[in-house]
Design a protein around this motif. Sequence first.
Motif, mmCIF file in Angstrom:
data_model
loop_
_atom_site.group_PDB
_atom_site.id
_atom_site.type_symbol
_atom_site.label_atom_id
_atom_site.label_comp_id
_atom_site.label_asym_id
_atom_site.label_seq_id
_atom_site.Cartn_x
_atom_site.Cartn_y
_atom_site.Cartn_z
ATOM 1 N N SER A 14 0.832 -1.210 0.000
ATOM 2 C CA SER A 14 0.000 0.000 0.000
ATOM 3 C C SER A 14 0.866 1.259 0.000
ATOM 4 O O SER A 14 0.596 2.227 -0.729
ATOM 5 C CB SER A 14 -0.926 -0.017 1.215
ATOM 6 O OG SER A 14 -1.676 1.164 1.286
ATOM 7 N N ILE A 15 1.934 1.222 0.824
ATOM 8 C CA ILE A 15 2.836 2.382 0.882
ATOM 9 C C ILE A 15 3.502 2.625 -0.470
ATOM 10 O O ILE A 15 3.581 3.760 -0.958
ATOM 11 C CB ILE A 15 3.880 2.182 1.977
ATOM 12 C CG1 ILE A 15 3.217 2.231 3.363
ATOM 13 C CG2 ILE A 15 4.979 3.230 1.896
ATOM 14 C CD1 ILE A 15 4.142 1.837 4.498
ATOM 15 N N VAL A 16 3.984 1.549 -1.100
ATOM 16 C CA VAL A 16 4.646 1.695 -2.401
ATOM 17 C C VAL A 16 3.664 2.198 -3.449
ATOM 18 O O VAL A 16 3.994 3.043 -4.294
ATOM 19 C CB VAL A 16 5.268 0.344 -2.818
ATOM 20 C CG1 VAL A 16 5.759 0.399 -4.260
ATOM 21 C CG2 VAL A 16 6.430 -0.003 -1.893
ATOM 22 N N THR A 17 2.413 1.676 -3.405
ATOM 23 C CA THR A 17 1.389 2.155 -4.347
ATOM 24 C C THR A 17 1.134 3.644 -4.156
ATOM 25 O O THR A 17 1.034 4.415 -5.128
ATOM 26 C CB THR A 17 0.094 1.354 -4.153
ATOM 27 O OG1 THR A 17 0.355 -0.034 -4.365
ATOM 28 C CG2 THR A 17 -0.974 1.828 -5.128
ATOM 29 N N ASP A 18 1.030 4.053 -2.886
ATOM 30 C CA ASP A 18 0.835 5.481 -2.606
ATOM 31 C C ASP A 18 2.018 6.303 -3.098
ATOM 32 O O ASP A 18 1.842 7.407 -3.647
ATOM 33 C CB ASP A 18 0.631 5.696 -1.101
ATOM 34 C CG ASP A 18 -0.686 5.107 -0.612
ATOM 35 O OD1 ASP A 18 -1.570 4.861 -1.447
ATOM 36 O OD2 ASP A 18 -0.799 4.873 0.607
ATOM 37 N N ILE A 19 3.222 5.758 -2.897
ATOM 38 C CA ILE A 19 4.415 6.479 -3.354
ATOM 39 C C ILE A 19 4.410 6.611 -4.879
ATOM 40 O O ILE A 19 4.737 7.671 -5.434
ATOM 41 C CB ILE A 19 5.689 5.765 -2.875
ATOM 42 C CG1 ILE A 19 5.817 5.898 -1.346
ATOM 43 C CG2 ILE A 19 6.925 6.327 -3.558
ATOM 44 C CD1 ILE A 19 6.961 5.104 -0.758
ATOM 45 N N ARG A 20 4.026 5.501 -5.561
ATOM 46 C CA ARG A 20 3.972 5.571 -7.019
ATOM 47 C C ARG A 20 2.921 6.575 -7.480
ATOM 48 O O ARG A 20 3.144 7.350 -8.428
ATOM 49 C CB ARG A 20 3.661 4.183 -7.580
ATOM 50 C CG ARG A 20 4.824 3.201 -7.455
ATOM 51 C CD ARG A 20 4.415 1.817 -7.907
ATOM 52 N NE ARG A 20 5.542 0.887 -7.834
ATOM 53 C CZ ARG A 20 5.445 -0.428 -8.028
ATOM 54 N NH1 ARG A 20 4.258 -0.970 -8.306
ATOM 55 N NH2 ARG A 20 6.514 -1.196 -7.944
ATOM 56 N N THR A 21 1.766 6.565 -6.823
ATOM 57 C CA THR A 21 0.725 7.542 -7.166
ATOM 58 C C THR A 21 1.224 8.967 -6.932
ATOM 59 O O THR A 21 1.019 9.864 -7.753
ATOM 60 C CB THR A 21 -0.533 7.271 -6.329
ATOM 61 O OG1 THR A 21 -0.970 5.926 -6.557
ATOM 62 C CG2 THR A 21 -1.645 8.231 -6.701
ATOM 63 N N SER A 22 1.891 9.145 -5.776
ATOM 64 C CA SER A 22 2.440 10.473 -5.469
ATOM 65 C C SER A 22 3.499 10.872 -6.483
ATOM 66 O O SER A 22 3.567 12.038 -6.901
ATOM 67 C CB SER A 22 3.033 10.471 -4.056
ATOM 68 O OG SER A 22 2.043 10.163 -3.091
ATOM 69 N N ALA A 23 4.318 9.908 -6.888
ATOM 70 C CA ALA A 23 5.350 10.207 -7.877
ATOM 71 C C ALA A 23 4.726 10.618 -9.206
ATOM 72 O O ALA A 23 5.182 11.558 -9.868
ATOM 73 C CB ALA A 23 6.258 8.996 -8.068
ATOM 74 N N THR B 131 1.764 11.929 -9.561
ATOM 75 C CA THR B 131 1.206 13.266 -9.344
ATOM 76 C C THR B 131 2.297 14.333 -9.387
ATOM 77 O O THR B 131 2.125 15.417 -9.959
ATOM 78 C CB THR B 131 0.474 13.311 -7.997
ATOM 79 O OG1 THR B 131 -0.517 12.292 -7.966
ATOM 80 C CG2 THR B 131 -0.168 14.659 -7.767
ATOM 81 N N VAL B 132 3.442 14.013 -8.782
ATOM 82 C CA VAL B 132 4.571 14.952 -8.794
ATOM 83 C C VAL B 132 5.064 15.194 -10.205
ATOM 84 O O VAL B 132 5.390 16.324 -10.600
ATOM 85 C CB VAL B 132 5.697 14.429 -7.884
ATOM 86 C CG1 VAL B 132 6.975 15.243 -8.098
ATOM 87 C CG2 VAL B 132 5.283 14.481 -6.424
ATOM 88 N N ASN B 133 5.115 14.116 -11.025
ATOM 89 C CA ASN B 133 5.551 14.281 -12.408
ATOM 90 C C ASN B 133 4.589 15.197 -13.163
ATOM 91 O O ASN B 133 5.007 16.093 -13.919
ATOM 92 C CB ASN B 133 5.621 12.922 -13.096
ATOM 93 C CG ASN B 133 6.775 12.086 -12.590
ATOM 94 O OD1 ASN B 133 7.775 12.632 -12.128
ATOM 95 N ND2 ASN B 133 6.654 10.765 -12.676
ATOM 96 N N THR B 134 3.269 14.944 -12.964
ATOM 97 C CA THR B 134 2.279 15.816 -13.624
ATOM 98 C C THR B 134 2.417 17.258 -13.157
ATOM 99 O O THR B 134 2.398 18.211 -13.953
ATOM 100 C CB THR B 134 0.870 15.291 -13.325
ATOM 101 O OG1 THR B 134 0.762 13.932 -13.755
ATOM 102 C CG2 THR B 134 -0.181 16.131 -14.038
ATOM 103 N N SER B 135 2.575 17.416 -11.845
ATOM 104 C CA SER B 135 2.739 18.761 -11.290
ATOM 105 C C SER B 135 4.013 19.408 -11.798
ATOM 106 O O SER B 135 4.047 20.623 -12.073
ATOM 107 C CB SER B 135 2.757 18.707 -9.766
ATOM 108 O OG SER B 135 1.544 18.160 -9.267
ATOM 109 N N SER B 136 5.058 18.616 -11.959
ATOM 110 C CA SER B 136 6.321 19.159 -12.476
ATOM 111 C C SER B 136 6.144 19.665 -13.896
ATOM 112 O O SER B 136 6.665 20.737 -14.269
ATOM 113 C CB SER B 136 7.406 18.076 -12.434
ATOM 114 O OG SER B 136 7.660 17.687 -11.102
#
Length: 336
Positions: free
Chosen positions: A240-249, A251-256
């Motif tokens: 779950s943590i890794v999935t959240d990290i991937r989702t956050s990553a 999102t960060v890429n899109t935001s970047s």
Amino acid sequence: MREKIFSVRKEIALIAVLPAFVITIAMLITGIMFMRSGMEEEVLKGLLASAYTYKDIGMDIADRSAGDNTVETQLKQDAGYDFTWFDGDTRKNSSLGSSVIGTKAADTVVKEVINGGKTFTSTNTQVAGTPYFVAYVPVKDSSGKVVSMAFTGVSRQAVENQVFKSIVFMLVIGIVLMVVAMIVAVKAAISMAGAIRAINDSIQYLSQGEFKKTDKYLDRKDELGLALNNTNSLIDKLSSIVTDIRTSASTVNTSSAELSEMANRISQTTEDVSNAVQEIAQGATQQAGEIQSAAENVVLIGDAVGNVQDSTENLDGLAIKMKEASEISSKSLSSL
């Protein structure tokens, strides 16, 4: 890895089997010793009880003739023991047969029973040349004098055979129980080693970045079952943590990307603002020149206004003079 797990399995099996084997052997040896002594003691007690019963029977038929062994033979068939009635220290009636009729009892028996008036038991007394378990009971007359003895005995070989059968039976039971214990221990060792291997496999998958849970041995009620369930819970949480990290990553890429586009826009806007500022600066410079020219013109206008004022004052003087002249003219006209 398999060798280590197999070693653990062997260690667990040895830990479970070796004590069971040692305990079983120790129990068998101890049991055989106690059983032998216990059986010998029980045989002596049985012989002594039978001797007292035989004594009561023999006292009622004490008038039998020597060699009449009917009662003793019947008792032997019923009880399995040999019975002998002594007249003093001499055998009078016996299930051992006519060959022993008229023979004497051993000196130790005579001393203990006839002379001492006590019962006598032994696990190894020679009777007709054969080792016997024996029990002698004194028979007293009305004056209390020992006049007879009641003997009950069984050959030591018969007792040894019975002890041997009991020992064999105990050994068989012990071996069966030990085999069952070993089978249970081996199965338990295999199950425990399997549970340990499942935990190790899950950890190995985790080290390789794979979140693979185990579905075996989860129903165990011991610490290994608890460890397996906790390992699966850990894998779920990490996944779950890794999935959240991937989702956050993501999102960060899109935001970047959005930030990069916004930065480009800001840069373009900054450039436009810079150009506008430059134009404003140029306009301000031009305006400053125009303002300077306007100031000079204002000075000129001021001078012109001063001239006009002077001209106005002159005009006022001329007007006054013209008025005075007009009045003079008017008066002159009136006079005319």
